[in-house]
Design an enzyme around this catalytic site. Structure first.
Site, short mmCIF file in Angstrom:
data_model
loop_
_atom_site.label_atom_id
_atom_site.label_comp_id
_atom_site.label_asym_id
_atom_site.label_seq_id
_atom_site.Cartn_x
_atom_site.Cartn_y
_atom_site.Cartn_z
N ASP A 101 0.82 -1.21 0.00
CA ASP A 101 0.00 0.00 0.00
C ASP A 101 0.86 1.26 0.00
OD1 ASP A 101 0.92 -0.16 2.71
OD2 ASP A 101 -0.89 -1.25 3.25
N ASN A 124 -7.84 -3.15 14.49
CA ASN A 124 -9.23 -3.42 14.08
C ASN A 124 -9.32 -4.57 13.09
OD1 ASN A 124 -8.20 -2.26 11.77
ND2 ASN A 124 -9.68 -0.58 11.66
N HIS A 184 -7.44 -4.98 10.27
CA HIS A 184 -7.13 -4.72 8.87
C HIS A 184 -5.79 -5.33 8.48
CE1 HIS A 184 -4.95 -0.93 10.29
NE2 HIS A 184 -4.06 -1.46 9.47
N GLU A 225 -9.72 -1.89 5.47
CA GLU A 225 -10.41 -1.64 6.72
C GLU A 225 -11.65 -2.53 6.83
OE1 GLU A 225 -8.95 -0.03 8.87
OE2 GLU A 225 -8.28 1.97 8.29
#
Length: 251
Positions: free
Chosen positions: A63, A130, A132, A137
């Protein structure tokens, strides 16, 4: 899925990567962030001290932030070079173009580039608090491709420490490989350390396969390894079983 609980995750991860490289791997998938840093340091040590060579091996990044030039100290193109690839004899290193005028077109072009240089032999992954992976996400499609994503408030808050704790400096958008793109790799190797990752690890390994925990896609992959320290494994209900299986793993 293989779950490895160890006091030295960087050694296990480095063994996976070194084994793939010595076995003829041509493309590695590299993650950024704090989780893989000890692995990169160990690979650099093995390169310098043990003769581990990455000659002929290329790499693709997961990314990149939209709006950060590759020279920015917190761009992932800069991060991976400063912390790993400039210190070994790796070949080409590809990453999304976060400065492209058309981010959607840049995402499509990067997905095509990964297909061109792939398949990825080993994709290194971290995991967010979380759940990811990459910057997929919660709610990300389990078959998603490389695309633009809006970061959650939690992820931006977690990453503010890299921007002098100034949330306003953390980009809102990224170009990230999708879960489908990531899953094209032959082997997924996720590393997590610390109690702060324990809930996310438990959800990914023992929870349902769900877009609410993007890392749970590893359950669906034909070859996935999760390498965690005891703190990150502290919420796994089957931890004793994972230790038993690894201790008795056939040669």
């Amino acid at each position: 899925m293989e779950v490895v609980i160890t006091d030295h995750p960087e050694q296990v991860m480095a063994d996976i990567i070194a084994g793939a490289v010595r076995g003829g791997a041509r493309t590695l998938g590299l993650a950024t962030g704090s989780s893989p840093l000890p692995t990169y340091r160990e690979l650099i040590r093995r390169h310098n001290d043990d003769g581990l060579s990455f000659a002929g091996v290329n790499a693709v990044l997961l990314d990149e932030y939209v709006g950060l030039p590759p020279t920015h100290p917190e761009s992932y193109a800069r991060f991976i070079r400063d912390n790993f690839t400039n210190h070994v004899d790796l070949g080409d290193v590809y990453s999304p173009d976060g400065m492209a005028p058309d981010s959607s077109a840049a995402a499509d072009a990067y997905d095509a580039r990964i297909a061109e240089v792939g398949p990825v032999d080993v994709q290194i992954l971290g995991i967010g608090s979380n759940g990811h992976i990459g910057f997929n996400e919660p709610s990300s499609s389990l078959t998603s491709r490389t695309r633009i994503k809006t970061l959650t408030a939690k992820t931006r808050e977690d990453n503010a420490r890299f921007f002098d704790d100034d949330l306003s400096q953390v980009p809102m958008h990224v170009i990230t490989q999708g879960l489908g793109t990531i899953s094209d790799a032959k082997h997924l190797a996720l590393v997590a350390t610390g109690a702060g990752k324990a809930e996310a690890v438990a959800a990914a390994v023992e929870g349902p396969l769900t877009a609410s925990c993007p890392a749970s896609i590893l359950q669906w992959h034909r070859r996935a390894t999760v390498v965690v320290d005891p703190a990150a494994a502290s919420k796994l209900t089957a931890a004793d079983y994972y230790r038993y299986v690894y201790a008795n793993k056939p040669r």
